[in-house]
Write a protein that holds these residues in place. Structure first.
Motif, PDB file in Angstrom:
ATOM      1  N   LEU A   4       3.477  17.014 -10.516  1.00  0.00           N
ATOM      2  CA  LEU A   4       3.735  15.986 -11.519  1.00  0.00           C
ATOM      3  C   LEU A   4       3.056  14.686 -11.126  1.00  0.00           C
ATOM      4  CD1 LEU A   4       5.199  15.099 -14.083  1.00  0.00           C
ATOM      5  CD2 LEU A   4       7.217  14.587 -12.696  1.00  0.00           C
ATOM      6  N   PHE A   5       3.081  14.366  -9.819  1.00  0.00           N
ATOM      7  CA  PHE A   5       2.377  13.201  -9.296  1.00  0.00           C
ATOM      8  C   PHE A   5       1.426  13.684  -8.226  1.00  0.00           C
ATOM      9  CE2 PHE A   5       6.636  11.766 -10.574  1.00  0.00           C
ATOM     10  CZ  PHE A   5       6.293  10.836 -11.533  1.00  0.00           C
ATOM     11  N   ASP A   6       0.191  13.203  -8.251  1.00  0.00           N
ATOM     12  CA  ASP A   6      -0.773  13.632  -7.259  1.00  0.00           C
ATOM     13  C   ASP A   6      -0.843  12.699  -6.066  1.00  0.00           C
ATOM     14  OD1 ASP A   6      -1.933  11.471  -8.462  1.00  0.00           O
ATOM     15  OD2 ASP A   6      -3.860  12.434  -8.884  1.00  0.00           O
ATOM     16  N   GLN A   7      -0.126  11.591  -6.126  1.00  0.00           N
ATOM     17  CA  GLN A   7      -0.094  10.679  -4.994  1.00  0.00           C
ATOM     18  C   GLN A   7       1.152   9.808  -5.061  1.00  0.00           C
ATOM     19  OE1 GLN A   7      -2.612   7.007  -5.138  1.00  0.00           O
ATOM     20  NE2 GLN A   7      -3.626   8.081  -6.825  1.00  0.00           N
ATOM     21  N   ILE A   8       1.531   9.257  -3.907  1.00  0.00           N
ATOM     22  CA  ILE A   8       2.645   8.314  -3.849  1.00  0.00           C
ATOM     23  C   ILE A   8       2.076   6.923  -4.079  1.00  0.00           C
ATOM     24  CG2 ILE A   8       4.466   7.349  -2.418  1.00  0.00           C
ATOM     25  CD1 ILE A   8       4.587   9.948  -0.907  1.00  0.00           C
ATOM     26  N   SER A   9       2.492   6.305  -5.161  1.00  0.00           N
ATOM     27  CA  SER A   9       1.972   4.989  -5.503  1.00  0.00           C
ATOM     28  C   SER A   9       2.542   3.933  -4.565  1.00  0.00           C
ATOM     29  CB  SER A   9       2.335   4.643  -6.947  1.00  0.00           C
ATOM     30  OG  SER A   9       1.943   3.328  -7.265  1.00  0.00           O
ATOM     31  N   PRO A  10       1.736   2.982  -4.130  1.00  0.00           N
ATOM     32  CA  PRO A  10       2.233   1.974  -3.191  1.00  0.00           C
ATOM     33  C   PRO A  10       3.270   1.029  -3.793  1.00  0.00           C
ATOM     34  CG  PRO A  10      -0.008   1.473  -3.881  1.00  0.00           C
ATOM     35  CD  PRO A  10       0.294   2.837  -4.388  1.00  0.00           C
ATOM     36  N   THR A  11       3.216   0.786  -5.110  1.00  0.00           N
ATOM     37  CA  THR A  11       4.133  -0.192  -5.708  1.00  0.00           C
ATOM     38  C   THR A  11       5.595   0.242  -5.634  1.00  0.00           C
ATOM     39  OG1 THR A  11       2.382  -0.981  -7.194  1.00  0.00           O
ATOM     40  CG2 THR A  11       4.658  -1.527  -7.767  1.00  0.00           C
ATOM     41  N   PRO A  12       5.950   1.428  -6.133  1.00  0.00           N
ATOM     42  CA  PRO A  12       7.360   1.831  -5.993  1.00  0.00           C
ATOM     43  C   PRO A  12       7.769   2.059  -4.549  1.00  0.00           C
ATOM     44  CG  PRO A  12       6.058   3.613  -6.919  1.00  0.00           C
ATOM     45  CD  PRO A  12       5.190   2.398  -6.907  1.00  0.00           C
ATOM     46  N   ALA A  13       6.825   2.544  -3.733  1.00  0.00           N
ATOM     47  CA  ALA A  13       7.132   2.742  -2.315  1.00  0.00           C
ATOM     48  C   ALA A  13       7.440   1.412  -1.644  1.00  0.00           C
ATOM     49  CB  ALA A  13       5.965   3.427  -1.614  1.00  0.00           C
ATOM     50  N   ALA A  14       6.672   0.380  -1.976  1.00  0.00           N
ATOM     51  CA  ALA A  14       6.909  -0.942  -1.402  1.00  0.00           C
ATOM     52  C   ALA A  14       8.262  -1.477  -1.836  1.00  0.00           C
ATOM     53  CB  ALA A  14       5.798  -1.898  -1.823  1.00  0.00           C
ATOM     54  N   ALA A  15       8.632  -1.253  -3.100  1.00  0.00           N
ATOM     55  CA  ALA A  15       9.923  -1.727  -3.590  1.00  0.00           C
ATOM     56  C   ALA A  15      11.076  -1.053  -2.854  1.00  0.00           C
ATOM     57  CB  ALA A  15      10.033  -1.474  -5.092  1.00  0.00           C
ATOM     58  N   LEU A  54       2.264  -2.102   5.925  1.00  0.00           N
ATOM     59  CA  LEU A  54       2.365  -0.651   5.772  1.00  0.00           C
ATOM     60  C   LEU A  54       1.658  -0.165   4.517  1.00  0.00           C
ATOM     61  CD1 LEU A  54       3.557   1.997   6.826  1.00  0.00           C
ATOM     62  CD2 LEU A  54       5.602   1.522   5.479  1.00  0.00           C
ATOM     63  N   VAL A  55       1.874  -0.843   3.410  1.00  0.00           N
ATOM     64  CA  VAL A  55       1.276  -0.423   2.147  1.00  0.00           C
ATOM     65  C   VAL A  55      -0.246  -0.521   2.204  1.00  0.00           C
ATOM     66  CG1 VAL A  55       1.002  -1.077  -0.283  1.00  0.00           C
ATOM     67  CG2 VAL A  55       3.288  -0.901   0.720  1.00  0.00           C
ATOM     68  N   ASN A  56      -0.746  -1.580   2.814  1.00  0.00           N
ATOM     69  CA  ASN A  56      -2.196  -1.754   2.865  1.00  0.00           C
ATOM     70  C   ASN A  56      -2.875  -0.875   3.901  1.00  0.00           C
ATOM     71  OD1 ASN A  56      -3.233  -4.152   1.079  1.00  0.00           O
ATOM     72  ND2 ASN A  56      -1.260  -4.817   1.862  1.00  0.00           N
ATOM     73  N   SER A 123       0.793  -2.373  16.209  1.00  0.00           N
ATOM     74  CA  SER A 123      -0.554  -2.000  15.770  1.00  0.00           C
ATOM     75  C   SER A 123      -0.849  -0.530  16.072  1.00  0.00           C
ATOM     76  CB  SER A 123      -1.595  -2.894  16.455  1.00  0.00           C
ATOM     77  OG  SER A 123      -2.899  -2.553  16.028  1.00  0.00           O
ATOM     78  N   LEU A 124      -0.406  -0.050  17.229  1.00  0.00           N
ATOM     79  CA  LEU A 124      -0.620   1.355  17.576  1.00  0.00           C
ATOM     80  C   LEU A 124       0.082   2.269  16.577  1.00  0.00           C
ATOM     81  CD1 LEU A 124      -1.716   3.468  19.570  1.00  0.00           C
ATOM     82  CD2 LEU A 124       0.414   3.205  20.868  1.00  0.00           C
ATOM     83  N   THR A 125       1.285   1.897  16.178  1.00  0.00           N
ATOM     84  CA  THR A 125       1.998   2.689  15.175  1.00  0.00           C
ATOM     85  C   THR A 125       1.229   2.751  13.870  1.00  0.00           C
ATOM     86  OG1 THR A 125       4.131   2.080  16.150  1.00  0.00           O
ATOM     87  CG2 THR A 125       4.154   2.886  13.887  1.00  0.00           C
ATOM     88  N   ILE A 126       0.671   1.624  13.448  1.00  0.00           N
ATOM     89  CA  ILE A 126      -0.107   1.577  12.209  1.00  0.00           C
ATOM     90  C   ILE A 126      -1.334   2.467  12.310  1.00  0.00           C
ATOM     91  CG2 ILE A 126      -1.521   0.079  10.748  1.00  0.00           C
ATOM     92  CD1 ILE A 126       0.461  -2.171  11.386  1.00  0.00           C
ATOM     93  N   GLU A 127      -2.059   2.373  13.420  1.00  0.00           N
ATOM     94  CA  GLU A 127      -3.266   3.177  13.578  1.00  0.00           C
ATOM     95  C   GLU A 127      -2.940   4.671  13.608  1.00  0.00           C
ATOM     96  OE1 GLU A 127      -6.264   1.866  13.350  1.00  0.00           O
ATOM     97  OE2 GLU A 127      -5.298  -0.099  13.151  1.00  0.00           O
TER      98      GLU A 127
END
Length: 203
Positions: A4-15, A54-56, A123-127
């Motif tokens: 139904l969705f091919d990706q997780i959108s950053p906007t609702p995830a950020a909310a 995280l979103v970016n 930063s290591l977690t992000i990478e």
């Protein structure tokens, strides 16, 4: 069968992540009987900053992506100063400078070494998340050791600027108002420091 969705959108995830973060920080302050408006604003700032990073860095996340046959090493740059631009390095340093302010406002981090370690681990977690997303979800980000280095530098830069600013008594008092109990920038931390020895008087 198509998704139904091919990706997780950053906007609702950020909310969702933002609301969860605000709830967690509010609970932490209330549990310690330390909730105040300035401290709640610090918690909000931490949540907004963390969600933005995280979103970016970790999105988009594609669902049902076909596994990539390329080796995972293509999703990581482990060579220092390889294919990196000065403006990118400066941007990463500036982006991570707030870490050097937010960590001592909320955590028991009272030295530049603690800030460096905190910035490095964040930063290591992000990478690592970027690497995982690139390998499993084709997120398009590459884990880069140069980003890790620049981010780690950014945290103590922000901390140094904050410490210099706090030499002014009004800013020092303001920081104590916003700091969580026991945090590096709290009034309690300054009270625990040994008093400076009296200056020698002329004979």
């Amino acid at each position: 069968m198509s998704l139904l969705f091919d990706q997780i959108s950053p906007t609702p995830a950020a909310a969702v992540l933002g609301v969860a973060g605000v709830a967690a920080t509010t609970w932490a302050l209330v549990r310690r009987r330390a909730w105040t408006v300035p401290r709640a604003l610090v918690g909000l700032a931490i949540c907004v900053y963390a969600v933005g990073i995280l979103v970016n860095s970790a999105f988009p996340i594609y669902l049902g992506a076909v596994p990539d046959s390329s080796p995972w090493t293509t999703a990581i740059n482990y060579r220092l100063f390889h294919e990196t631009e000065l403006d990118d390095a400066v941007e990463n340093i500036l982006i991570f400078a707030p870490v050097g302010v937010l960590l001592p406002l909320a955590l028991r981090i009272r030295t530049v070494v603690g800030v460096i370690v905190g910035g490095f681990l964040l930063s290591l977690t992000i990478e690592l998340l970027q690497l995982l997303n690139s390998v499993t979800g084709h997120g398009g980000h590459i884990a880069d050791v140069n980003d890790l280095l620049a981010n780690t530098i950014g945290a103590p830069v922000g901390y140094a600027v904050a410490r210099l600013a706090m030499r002014l008594p009004p800013l020092r008092a303001l920081a104590a108002t916003f700091a969580w109990p026991g945090a590096g920038f709290s009034a309690e931390d300054r009270e625990r420091r040994p008093a400076e020895p009296p200056s020698a008087t002329a004979a």
